[in-house]
Motif scaffolding. Structure first.
Motif, PDB file in Angstrom:
ATOM      1  N   VAL A   1       2.979  -8.817 -14.595  1.00 63.66           N
ATOM      2  CA  VAL A   1       3.186  -7.973 -13.418  1.00 63.66           C
ATOM      3  C   VAL A   1       1.994  -7.022 -13.309  1.00 63.66           C
ATOM      4  CG1 VAL A   1       4.718  -6.334 -12.251  1.00 63.66           C
ATOM      5  CG2 VAL A   1       5.682  -8.113 -13.748  1.00 63.66           C
ATOM      6  N   ILE A   2       1.341  -7.018 -12.148  1.00 65.88           N
ATOM      7  CA  ILE A   2       0.148  -6.197 -11.952  1.00 65.88           C
ATOM      8  C   ILE A   2       0.444  -5.127 -10.911  1.00 65.88           C
ATOM      9  CG2 ILE A   2      -2.272  -6.191 -11.243  1.00 65.88           C
ATOM     10  CD1 ILE A   2      -2.445  -9.073 -12.229  1.00 65.88           C
ATOM     11  N   ALA A   3       0.199  -3.878 -11.279  1.00 70.97           N
ATOM     12  CA  ALA A   3       0.477  -2.738 -10.406  1.00 70.97           C
ATOM     13  C   ALA A   3      -0.770  -1.885 -10.282  1.00 70.97           C
ATOM     14  CB  ALA A   3       1.626  -1.910 -10.974  1.00 70.97           C
ATOM     15  N   VAL A   4      -0.716  -0.927  -9.358  1.00 81.94           N
ATOM     16  CA  VAL A   4      -1.829   0.005  -9.182  1.00 81.94           C
ATOM     17  C   VAL A   4      -1.267   1.372  -8.831  1.00 81.94           C
ATOM     18  CG1 VAL A   4      -2.142  -0.584  -6.736  1.00 81.94           C
ATOM     19  CG2 VAL A   4      -4.031   0.433  -8.016  1.00 81.94           C
ATOM     20  N   GLU A   5      -1.840   2.383  -9.418  1.00 83.48           N
ATOM     21  CA  GLU A   5      -1.426   3.745  -9.116  1.00 83.48           C
ATOM     22  C   GLU A   5      -1.951   4.165  -7.740  1.00 83.48           C
ATOM     23  OE1 GLU A   5       0.467   5.448 -11.064  1.00 83.48           O
ATOM     24  OE2 GLU A   5       0.328   4.421 -13.001  1.00 83.48           O
ATOM     25  N   GLY A   6      -1.136   4.942  -7.012  1.00 83.77           N
ATOM     26  CA  GLY A   6      -1.588   5.528  -5.757  1.00 83.77           C
ATOM     27  C   GLY A   6      -1.523   4.642  -4.540  1.00 83.77           C
ATOM     28  N   ASP A   7      -0.801   3.518  -4.608  1.00 87.33           N
ATOM     29  CA  ASP A   7      -0.673   2.614  -3.467  1.00 87.33           C
ATOM     30  C   ASP A   7       0.707   2.808  -2.846  1.00 87.33           C
ATOM     31  OD1 ASP A   7      -0.375   0.491  -1.681  1.00 87.33           O
ATOM     32  OD2 ASP A   7      -1.463  -0.921  -2.946  1.00 87.33           O
ATOM     33  N   GLU A   8       0.758   3.421  -1.677  1.00 87.11           N
ATOM     34  CA  GLU A   8       2.043   3.708  -1.032  1.00 87.11           C
ATOM     35  C   GLU A   8       2.747   2.442  -0.564  1.00 87.11           C
ATOM     36  OE1 GLU A   8       1.844   7.984   1.076  1.00 87.11           O
ATOM     37  OE2 GLU A   8       0.540   6.478   1.995  1.00 87.11           O
ATOM     38  N   VAL A   9       1.987   1.427  -0.214  1.00 87.64           N
ATOM     39  CA  VAL A   9       2.579   0.183   0.281  1.00 87.64           C
ATOM     40  C   VAL A   9       3.168  -0.634  -0.863  1.00 87.64           C
ATOM     41  CG1 VAL A   9       2.114  -1.954   1.554  1.00 87.64           C
ATOM     42  CG2 VAL A   9       1.006   0.182   2.246  1.00 87.64           C
ATOM     43  N   HIS A  10       2.572  -0.509  -2.040  1.00 89.13           N
ATOM     44  CA  HIS A  10       3.031  -1.253  -3.216  1.00 89.13           C
ATOM     45  C   HIS A  10       3.294  -0.262  -4.349  1.00 89.13           C
ATOM     46  CE1 HIS A  10       0.266  -3.872  -0.892  1.00 89.13           C
ATOM     47  NE2 HIS A  10       1.274  -4.728  -0.994  1.00 89.13           N
ATOM     48  N   MET A  24      -8.822  -2.513  -6.566  1.00 92.17           N
ATOM     49  CA  MET A  24      -9.326  -3.192  -7.762  1.00 92.17           C
ATOM     50  C   MET A  24      -9.877  -4.575  -7.452  1.00 92.17           C
ATOM     51  SD  MET A  24      -5.937  -3.045  -7.500  1.00 92.17           S
ATOM     52  CE  MET A  24      -4.418  -3.980  -7.626  1.00 92.17           C
ATOM     53  N   LEU A  25      -9.522  -5.138  -6.290  1.00 89.79           N
ATOM     54  CA  LEU A  25     -10.137  -6.397  -5.892  1.00 89.79           C
ATOM     55  C   LEU A  25     -11.642  -6.236  -5.715  1.00 89.79           C
ATOM     56  CD1 LEU A  25      -7.629  -8.000  -3.370  1.00 89.79           C
ATOM     57  CD2 LEU A  25      -8.610  -9.095  -5.387  1.00 89.79           C
ATOM     58  N   TRP A  26     -12.078  -5.004  -5.483  1.00 85.90           N
ATOM     59  CA  TRP A  26     -13.493  -4.724  -5.302  1.00 85.90           C
ATOM     60  C   TRP A  26     -14.091  -4.038  -6.522  1.00 85.90           C
ATOM     61  CZ3 TRP A  26     -15.291  -6.815  -0.880  1.00 85.90           C
ATOM     62  CH2 TRP A  26     -14.327  -7.125   0.101  1.00 85.90           C
ATOM     63  N   THR A  27     -13.356  -3.124  -7.107  1.00 87.84           N
ATOM     64  CA  THR A  27     -13.921  -2.334  -8.201  1.00 87.84           C
ATOM     65  C   THR A  27     -13.651  -2.941  -9.577  1.00 87.84           C
ATOM     66  OG1 THR A  27     -11.918  -0.964  -8.323  1.00 87.84           O
ATOM     67  CG2 THR A  27     -13.678  -0.225  -6.847  1.00 87.84           C
ATOM     68  N   GLU A  28     -12.603  -3.774  -9.686  1.00 88.72           N
ATOM     69  CA  GLU A  28     -12.241  -4.374 -10.969  1.00 88.72           C
ATOM     70  C   GLU A  28     -12.096  -5.884 -10.828  1.00 88.72           C
ATOM     71  OE1 GLU A  28     -11.994  -2.678 -13.660  1.00 88.72           O
ATOM     72  OE2 GLU A  28     -11.804  -0.591 -12.998  1.00 88.72           O
ATOM     73  N   ARG A  29     -12.923  -6.463  -9.969  1.00 82.11           N
ATOM     74  CA  ARG A  29     -12.762  -7.879  -9.624  1.00 82.11           C
ATOM     75  C   ARG A  29     -12.809  -8.792 -10.859  1.00 82.11           C
ATOM     76  NH1 ARG A  29     -14.027 -11.020  -4.762  1.00 82.11           N
ATOM     77  NH2 ARG A  29     -14.293  -8.998  -3.775  1.00 82.11           N
ATOM     78  N   HIS A  77       0.664  -4.577 -16.296  1.00 82.39           N
ATOM     79  CA  HIS A  77      -0.677  -3.977 -16.365  1.00 82.39           C
ATOM     80  C   HIS A  77      -0.879  -3.110 -15.140  1.00 82.39           C
ATOM     81  CE1 HIS A  77      -4.874  -3.421 -17.393  1.00 82.39           C
ATOM     82  NE2 HIS A  77      -5.147  -3.619 -16.112  1.00 82.39           N
ATOM     83  N   ARG A  78      -1.313  -1.865 -15.370  1.00 85.81           N
ATOM     84  CA  ARG A  78      -1.567  -0.926 -14.274  1.00 85.81           C
ATOM     85  C   ARG A  78      -3.068  -0.700 -14.119  1.00 85.81           C
ATOM     86  NH1 ARG A  78       2.335   1.591 -17.320  1.00 85.81           N
ATOM     87  NH2 ARG A  78       4.351   2.025 -16.370  1.00 85.81           N
ATOM     88  N   TYR A  79      -3.505  -0.694 -12.870  1.00 87.31           N
ATOM     89  CA  TYR A  79      -4.861  -0.248 -12.569  1.00 87.31           C
ATOM     90  C   TYR A  79      -4.784   1.201 -12.100  1.00 87.31           C
ATOM     91  CZ  TYR A  79      -6.748  -4.929 -13.090  1.00 87.31           C
ATOM     92  OH  TYR A  79      -7.142  -6.137 -13.612  1.00 87.31           O
ATOM     93  N   VAL A 108       8.048  -0.065  -8.235  1.00 82.52           N
ATOM     94  CA  VAL A 108       8.611  -1.398  -8.010  1.00 82.52           C
ATOM     95  C   VAL A 108       8.135  -2.355  -9.100  1.00 82.52           C
ATOM     96  CG1 VAL A 108       8.700  -3.359  -6.425  1.00 82.52           C
ATOM     97  CG2 VAL A 108       8.801  -1.030  -5.525  1.00 82.52           C
ATOM     98  N   ALA A 109       6.862  -2.277  -9.430  1.00 87.66           N
ATOM     99  CA  ALA A 109       6.325  -3.124 -10.494  1.00 87.66           C
ATOM    100  C   ALA A 109       6.972  -2.797 -11.832  1.00 87.66           C
ATOM    101  CB  ALA A 109       4.807  -2.956 -10.576  1.00 87.66           C
TER     102      ALA A 109
END
Length: 295
Positions: A243-252, A277-282, A270-272, A256-257
């Motif tokens: 399960v991949i999540a990201v901090e600070g994303d209101e849409v996701h 991250m598709l651009w900065t952690e590709r 795993h949290r980004y 929930v993750a």
């Protein structure tokens, strides 16, 4: 002040307002789009599909709301075997049957594509993650490995910001105004990327697809629905999951993750640290997904 603008520079840009040097130019033509096919499904909805790679295992990739094959393909760049990408109903060239759609309908789309291709592994992004969850409640042992990228909802409706964003995109696409669509799509990009060659390439690709194929109005109801009545039903899914999540994303929301990872018995979360991250952690993102799926 340098800012995004539309239409794009004719020679590949980027361009910025005000004094200062222009950005690098890239005159190389875009690669041709891969040829997709329309496949018939047992539930009577023809879906657009693209199959790449060879051999086993077979992995099916389910995209997010308002996205499609093109935005999902990068996730499979390092995944071995055959990779099956498709468009949910109402996206791309897939059919848009009449009536109100639900996550059950999306799960049927996903199951049909997976069964037709013999997929044993599955990747779901956002809306695709919800459809995958809905499928798994009915068939917890359907896949051997699972990846959930930025799940947006489980047993609670999506945040109002997600509904507003989809309404804005649907309205812009329906208008046929390239500038209006570009302004909405540009919000998907991190600010630092918007006026770069990579940002323009992404924007052009998204606009080409959205203005050519459109989005079905039937998608508008989905953000207000939930994939599951009770997320606890996923406890029967005992296969390995990422399960991949990201901090600070209101849409996701990261919550929930976390909920999904907690209910799946063999899940790794795993949290980004920040969106984009598709651009900065590709490289890290692709490597993480391929290493897990290749097993």
């Amino acid at each position: 002040m340098r800012s995004f603008r539309w239409p794009p520079p004719p020679d590949g840009g980027p361009r910025t307002w005000g004094p200062g040097p222009g950005g690098p130019r890239n005159g190389r033509p875009a690669l041709p789009e891969p040829e997709t096919e329309l496949v018939a499904t047992p539930h009577g909805v023809r879906l657009e599909r693209l199959v790449t790679g060879t051999g086993e295992p077979v992995t099916v990739f389910a995209h997010g709301l308002g996205n499609g094959i093109a935005t999902t393909r990068p996730f499979g760049s390092g995944v071995t075997g055959r990779k099956v990408f498709f468009q949910f109903r109402g996206h791309g060239r897939s059919e848009a049957p009449e009536g109100r759609w639900s996550y059950l309908d999306l799960a049927r789309d996903l199951r049909a594509v997976a069964d037709l291709s013999g997929a044993t592994r599955a990747f779901g992004a956002s809306l695709g993650a919800g459809a995958l969850c809905r499928l798994l409640v009915e068939s917890p042992e359907r896949f051997e490995r699972l990846v959930f990228f930025l799940p947006a909802a489980l047993d609670q409706p999506r945040a109002p910001v997600a509904r507003a964003g989809l309404d804005e995109l649907l309205s812009a696409v329906e208008s046929g105004d390239a500038s209006a669509v570009a302004e909405v799509v540009a919000a998907e990009l991190p600010p630092a990327v918007r006026n770069t060659p990579a940002g323009w390439a992404y924007l052009r690709q998204r606009l080409d697809h959205l203005l050519r194929d459109g989005l079905a109005p039937g998608l508008a109801d989905l953000p207000g629905q939930v994939p599951l009545s009770d997320a606890g039903g996923l406890a029967a899914v005992t296969v390995p999951a990422l399960v991949i999540a990201v901090e600070g994303d209101e849409v996701h929301p990261v919550e929930v993750a976390e909920q999904l990872a907690n209910v799946l018995p063999r899940a790794t979360l795993h949290r980004y640290a920040r969106p984009g991250m598709l651009w900065t952690e590709r490289a890290d993102l692709r490597g993480r997904i391929s290493e897990f799926l290749n097993g």
